[in-house]
Every structure is written in C-alpha cells, then in structure tokens.
Write an enzyme that holds these catalytic residues in place. Structure first.
Site, short mmCIF file in Angstrom:
data_model
loop_
_atom_site.label_atom_id
_atom_site.label_comp_id
_atom_site.label_asym_id
_atom_site.label_seq_id
_atom_site.Cartn_x
_atom_site.Cartn_y
_atom_site.Cartn_z
N LEU A 1 0.83 -1.20 0.00
CA LEU A 1 0.00 0.00 0.00
C LEU A 1 0.87 1.26 0.00
O LEU A 1 1.72 1.43 0.86
CB LEU A 1 -0.88 -0.02 1.26
CG LEU A 1 -1.74 1.23 1.47
CD1 LEU A 1 -2.76 1.39 0.37
CD2 LEU A 1 -2.42 1.16 2.83
N ASP A 2 0.62 2.15 -0.94
CA ASP A 2 1.32 3.44 -1.01
C ASP A 2 2.83 3.28 -1.12
O ASP A 2 3.59 4.19 -0.78
CB ASP A 2 0.99 4.31 0.20
CG ASP A 2 -0.48 4.61 0.31
OD1 ASP A 2 -1.18 4.50 -0.72
OD2 ASP A 2 -0.95 4.97 1.39
N GLU A 3 3.28 2.12 -1.60
CA GLU A 3 4.73 1.90 -1.65
C GLU A 3 5.24 1.65 -3.05
O GLU A 3 6.39 1.28 -3.24
CB GLU A 3 5.11 0.71 -0.74
CG GLU A 3 5.00 0.97 0.74
CD GLU A 3 6.06 1.94 1.25
OE1 GLU A 3 6.97 2.33 0.49
OE2 GLU A 3 5.95 2.33 2.43
#
Lengths: 276, 276, 276, 276
Positions: free
Chosen positions: D220-222
């Site tokens: 996530l969000d990476e």
C-alpha cells in the site's frame, strides 16, 4: 580516466552512430550520454562522459573528420575549472562561493577576486584569495575597464564570475570573453531589466520575485539564461525586505548555474542554452 | 451568523481599539482578524470575520461615524458571489471552474457564460449554464462591446471573470466595472506583456514560465496582481509545449485568485493588492 | 522605541479590545498586529509591534492583570538575540550563518561555536568566533553532554542552533532548554526520520527531497516544525548527489527559520507552531 | 511514421552503437534520444523517438538478437493509450481528465469509468463515457473485486487510472496488472502513508503538503513513484482546508504522471522509476 565529450553541429542522419563508432574504436565506454536535436534550427547537441585511456588530440581530430564541418567539439579529461570573481560590496554570493570552495564543494579554483570597492577585502583575506580593488574614482568606464583587463591578464582562467558586480561591462570588454562571463541578475528576467529590480518589483506589486544566472553578452541583462528560481513575496514586504529575501535565491541560483557550466552541461546557441 | 468586515482608511492612532469597541458593543465576537499598515502610504487595512447577530446597515453606519472620513467599509454576512464568465475557445480555465462549481467547491454561482466564439457551447451546455456567443464578425471593438454590455446587463453579478477571454477590453468598458473584472494572463507578469507570451518566453530562452491573475484596469496587463505561480521549462520544449504545460498553472492560479477575492481577502490600492 | 508584544492564552471574548485599551492607555501605537484563534483548541495568539516609551515591567504587569490567568506574555524592546551554535563537520549551515553574521544580516550575535569534531575550527577562527571542540572519544552520551553543558553555562544565550550537529541530544539535555533549541533536519519531515535521510530518499525513489527546521523536543525529529522547503531530484542522482543538492536547501531553511524565531514571529503550542 | 523505442537491459559496452547500427540499417532516423545507466545496478535505459517506415515486429526481432538476452524492448508507432478510470466520490481528478479528454489534450481514450459509488455518474454522463457503479454494499473485498474484474474484462486497456479510488486493492487484483495501475495518493509519500493523510499532516503541523502519483504494487502506497508536487500550508488551515488546497495539486500531479506514462517516458525497475 573520465573524459567529457561535447558536440554541437548541424543535424544529419547517423550522427550518434558515427560518434559511437569512434568512441568504440578508441576503446572508450560511455558512462552517460545525452542528446538533443533542436528541430527548429536543425541543430544537434550531444554530451557524453566516457571512460578509458586515449590521446585527446588524436581522438578529437578523428572525430572531427567524421562529423559535419561546422561541428564544435569539446573533449577533455574531467578537471576543475579556474575562475576569477568580480564583485562590488555585497558579500552573499562571494561568501557562498568561498565557503563552498573551502570545503571542496565548488568544482573550481578561485584564482583571484577583483572588486570596484574595498568592502570585501576582509572576507577575501579570511579565505586567502588574492583580492584587488580597482576603484572607479576619477575614471571613466574605458579607463576603469582597462585597469580591470590588465589585472585579468595576470590569470589564466576558464570563466569570469560576476558575483553581484554592480558595473555594466562595455561591449568591447564583453567581446574579449565570449561565453566566458557569467552574471547573477537579481530579478526573474526578462522582468525588471536594469537598475534596482527589487524596487521595480515592489512598485509593480508582484507576488513572486526571482533571480537569473546568465552568460553576459553585449545586451544588458539579455544574455543566454542558464538557470532561474523564484520566491514568494507579499504586501508586508517593502523593497528592502524583498532584496534581503532575494539574496538567498541569488546565491543559490548563481551556484547552481556555475555547477552546470563547470560540469560542461551547458551549450549556448544564439541567445539560448541547452542544458543536460 | 458570520459576517465579513473590511476596512481600509488612512492610518491613525487607535483604529483597532475603536473598531474593537464597536464590535464588542454590538455583541459581536471576532472569529479571525488581520491588520496591515502600509507605512509608505500611511494606510490601514483590516479584515475580520465576526460572529453574532446585528443589523448590518446600523452597524456599518455606527462604525463609519467612528472611523476616518475616507474609510471604505465593507460589512456583509458571508455568502456566495455571483459571477459571469467571459471566454473564447480554450476550455481549461472554464472547465476547471465548471467542475468546481458542480461540486460546490467554487464559492460562487456562475450566472452565465459569454464568449466570442461558439467553441465552448457544448461544454457550457453539459453543465446547464446559459451560454451566449457574441461573434466579432463584421463588428468593430465598440460595436462588439456594446453587444456584450447589453448581454451583461441581464445579470446582477459581483465579478466578471475572464477565463482566457482573448479580446482586449476598451477603457470605456473597463471603467464600468472597477475592481470587478479578474483576468488570467498566461505569463509571469510583468514579463511578456501582450500577445503570445509563450512564444515570447520560448524565444527568450527562459527556464521558468508562469501565470498571473489580476484585476483589469485601463492598462493592458498592468492591473493589480492577485496571485502568480510558475513552472520550470527546458530546452526540449517548444512554445506549444510551454503553452500546454502552462494551462495547468493558468487554471490553478485563476482559481486561487478567485477564492481569495470571493472570500473578501483582497484589498486593491493604487496598482497593488493587500491579501489576507 | 519599538517593542514586540506576544500574547498566547485561552480564547475569550474581547481580548483584542482589552489589549488595545492597555496599549492605548500607555500611549503606545501599533506598528503592526497579527492575531490567530485556534478554534480547535480555543486558543488565542497575538503578535504586535508597538512604538512609544513605556516601562516594560509595569506594562507587562498591567496587561497580565487584564488577560486570562493562563496568558503567556512576552514584551521586550526589539533587540538582537544571543545564540550558541552546535556543529559537527559540515560547513554549509555554519558558513552561511557566519557570512550573514559578518555583514549584519543575521539578527543575532554568535557567542560561541561548540563542535564534537575539530573540522570547523579553521572556519570559525576566520570569523573570530570562540570555537570549542568537545570530542566524544572515550565518552558515553551522558559524559559528553555533561562537558557540553559545562561549556554552554559560560554563555547567556537566547537560542541554541544545531547547524548540522550530528549527535542525538538526550531528553535530559533537551529538557533544560525548552523551545530554545532549533535543529535543521536534512529531510522533508515526517518522511525519512532518523539516520541518513538522503540514502532513504534515494532508496525510496522519491522525486522531491527537502529540509525541515524545527524545535528540538524529547522525540527525535518530532519537534514543532518552523519551516520546510523542497527541491526536485531525479533518477540520475545517487544519494550523494541528493545530499549535495540538499545542502543549499538546508542552509536556507535553517536561516529562514532563525529569522522567524529571532523576530519573535513564532509561537509553539503542543507540537505545532503558529507563525506570523 | 514516428515510433517510440524503449530498451532496458543489463549494461554492456557498445549498446548505443549496436542500437544505432540497427536503427541506421533500417533507414530510421533518431528524432530524439535519451540514455541512462544506473551504475549501482549496472542497468542500461534508452528511449528514442525514430522516424521512418519499418516492420515493427521484424525490427524488434533484429534488435533483440543484437542486445543482451535480458533486454526488455518496446517498439511501437506513436498512438493514444486506452484507459479505464476507477473513482469513488470526489470529482476533481476525474473532472480534470474528462475536460482534457474532451479537448484532445489527454493522450488517451477513456474507455470507461468504474466507481464504488454512484456520485460521479452525472459527471460521466455529461461527457458520454460509460459509467458503471459497483457498490460494495454487502460484499467483502474479494467479492467486490470479482465484480470489478468482470467489468474490466470488457475493455482492452493499456492503463488503469485510480482517480481518487478510495478502496485498497488486494495483492491478487494488483498482480493481474503489473505496472499498469496508476494511483494518485493525497500526500507527499513516504510521509503520511495510509488513511486521511491531510488529517495526519494537520496533526503533525507540517508547513508543506503534497501529492504523489505512483504505480500500484502489493505494498500500500509503496509503489514506484512517477511524480510528486507540493504546496505550502500554514497554521490558519485545518485539515479540511488542506484537503481542499490539496485537490489542485492532486489533479495536476496525476495528469502530469499520466502524460509521462502515456508518452512512454517512464521505466520501472525494482521500486523506482527512470523518467526521460
């Protein structure tokens, strides 16, 4: 050994291929490359860092025979540039360069500082850089520039840096150093050409001010722009506040422009720059 | 109920005290306040949001009697502004306003769109905003403006927004709507005044371009600046690339400026703005 | 004479009125004022520059009696701050402050420089600022800080500036100087807390890096932020390139934060700042 | 005809030479070229626009035989991409893409919009783009994604654009579309990962907020960052003000990232991007 190769010539088919063949035949290897074609002017620009061991003159001659006859070729092992700095009274740009110079963060040797006031002598002395004050007292522009030129002749320099040198250079002076004089102008050019741009900015009520580093040509504040930056200002700031706030932008913009020039990342063509 | 209070007058001792007394006596309470004194022109500016319940006319009259005779006082309950938009062919500024309008993120009601081309009719129709095309075909400036004025008279609007309206308004037209017309200029003023600023920027070889939202006055591109912003450009971009990149800046700068104006955060004095 | 007045207290009705009455009764006049109410925490902040002639203690006492009991009141004639700088090896932030100090562009007197390495002694000596090296060799954190504290006790300073001081201060140390220690962190907090943020940024592949000036509290890199700025980076840059590029941002951000603090424009509340 | 050529492979001597030979032998000519070598990972990246007339499969095969066996080669004539947009309730990113699409300023065809709420149907309908609402009511993540996947299968798309799609995609879903899903995250990653970044930013008291466009991966969000931008905020803004101000940044960052991706200027390697 690392070399920098810069080529700028009329665009033709197969230029990258030809350059790559010469590079390969000399046992050189690309570390990095950049190319750009200005299609409007049909002009080709290339910068490469190559690694290997080669006779630079022989390489340059071979390449030259292979490329269009108008080609401008630069090929040198990577090394620090030699510079002379011209200044007046303000210490922020000069100070920034001296601090960077003292920690080897400036990709250049500062050979000398020449100023039209004696104000910056103590600062220059602290860093053991030769400082010469050539006052304009009682001299017209031609006489003053003659003395500056005489002083400049003592040094073999690659670039002359105007670090807030508040004198306008005559066309005759500028012509002697084509693409060799770099100035920091304290406005976001082409806005506020000429004297006291901060006062002009204040009076116009702009909400953003800036600084511009450019090569000096005959036209005042009209030379090829290398880099620019801006900061926000507001109604609470008078022009002296803007001037103060602008100093940090001026020194950073000048320093960034010098780094690009010293790294041989800048091409000048007509009144523009190509920057890799 | 929340009210906005704006005062602009010659600076005197005790102004904040006097205003605060009147506010207090009417049982109003400050939600937020900002003051600024332009010491050069000895002029006082104040904006406050106050909460309470008061007769606005009575309050304004009381305050008026208490303040310098040259005071300009604005006192109103907070409400959406009514606007008319003028446009030409480009859809990015108008589209941005319509999208924000449709999700109630624009602090204004769009009453109508007037354009000198029919290009944007389908877009306006999608959002059910009355669209009128007043072509310039066969008309001189005076005749065309007469028709525009006639159309404008149908609406009771607070502000006229030029969302890339590519016609120069005559001084006679502008005089009817002092401090009421907001324009987005596609350059970082005062650089590149006039026609095709992106082409001018490209030809000058600048490294940063911008946009400027300003009130329209008699002087073309010379009105009080509300807000500005910039983006970086490089040698790979021709002027059409700059124009394309500039569109996002234009629409954001216009939208930011409108928000400030609609929130009654902007004072105009001479050719400058004070923005709280 | 010019004074700075700062008030921070629980919000109540009529605060501006009360302050303005006291200011007026003492024959003082506002030069500038700013207020802010944090409605979430119901807290009132006010900063004013006033001009006149007054007994500061008497004025402060009168005001204090008039305001909520929790009020924090600062009232002083405008003057330069006295600071001590802590540094390690990097010269860019220290150098920038020394250059500004030498041209009176820093609103502070640098009383002394304390470092945990001897690297910056020659630079400090150039500017005739007392320099003390307190090496960490053979010392644990407590022992080392004891020596630093002993050295600090020699000076009566308003603020301690960590100009790239690469040691983590213990909570015990920090507690002695609440809201008095200002640090420059070489990342855009809260991204990349801790060691070598440039390496972290490089490994994450970010396209923008930054710097953050903040007050130091118990929590590492978690204190109230004063100011931040960023620059763009790209895939051509390794972490050392980012570090080099970041230095200009670090020094400008630190310098801007110090100017705000020295001008008494900063309020700290919980873990945030209010900045006028 | 113009083609785009992208190559990414282990670095070796003579790669540019080899590519240039193949280009030359096929009678193609470079319009523009960019190369980059990631020396840390010894990886070579090249993007070129070439002009001529060639059988793309034959060209790609010839080139492939000439380059390292791990090479990833992309060679296609320049054309618009086909995209599907996923959204939730907010209209600013979707609206911006629709406006650009309607004036042919988006280098893509929007095939369909899929949302987990019906809020944006009227907006999509205005622009005659097929809109499907797949509500999550009564469904767990797996069931909901199954329906989304079924809908997606109707379209042959190059990229899936998450224009503020406020659902977390499961690793299983993401794995089906490697390097094909582009998300706009409403913070300056890696700061404020996860839910409500504006609230996190407000609570941390930062002075700058931002937005990040990235490819979606398992984490996530990476995922690999494509582009980022920031704006300044201040103590007067609560988190809803930051959210509102952030919207203009979000939509511009997403739009810029898409333009880079659609122009085939982006390479993804590990968790980073190389962008020409």
């Amino acid at each position: 050994m690392d070399y920098i190769l810069k080529i700028d010539c009329n665009d033709e088919k197969g230029l990258i291929l030809r350059v790559s063949e010469i590079v390969f035949k000399h046992g050189l290897n690309y570390v990095s490359t950049s190319e750009f074609v200005d299609h409007e002017n049909s002009r080709f620009y290339m910068r490469a860092v190559v690694v290997g061991q080669v006779n630079t003159i022989e390489f340059q001659n071979t390449l030259s025979a292979y490329l269009p006859s108008d080609s401008v070729i630069f090929f040198e092992s990577i090394k620090k540039k030699d510079i002379v700095i011209l200044a007046t009274k303000e210490n922020h740009c000069l100070g920034d360069l001296l601090i960077k110079h003292s920690s080897k963060d400036l990709n250049a040797n500062i050979l000398a500082i020449i100023a039209n006031h004696d104000t910056l002598r103590p600062l220059s002395d602290k860093f053991d850089i030769p400082f010469t004050c050539i006052s304009t007292d009682g001299l017209d522009r031609v006489e003053h520039e003659k003395l500056v030129l005489k002083e400049l002749e003592k040094y073999k320099f690659d670039y002359m840096v105007l670090a807030k040198y508040m004198r306008i250079l005559s066309p005759d002076f500028v012509k002697r150093y084509p693409k060799k004089i770099i100035n920091i102008h304290h406005s976001f050019l082409p806005a506020f050409i000429g004297a006291n741009p901060y006062k002009q900015a204040y009076e116009r009520g702009v909400k953003i001010i800036g600084a511009t580093a450019h090569f000096v040509t005959d036209d005042l504040d009209e030379g090829p722009i290398i880099t620019q930056d801006v900061i926000r200002v507001n109604h609470e700031m008078n022009w002296k506040d803007m001037q103060k706030a602008g100093r940090d932008v001026e020194k950073v913009v000048l320093s960034n422009a010098l780094e690009l020039v010293f790294d041989e990342r800048v091409f000048v063509y007509d009144n523009k720059t190509v920057i890799f």
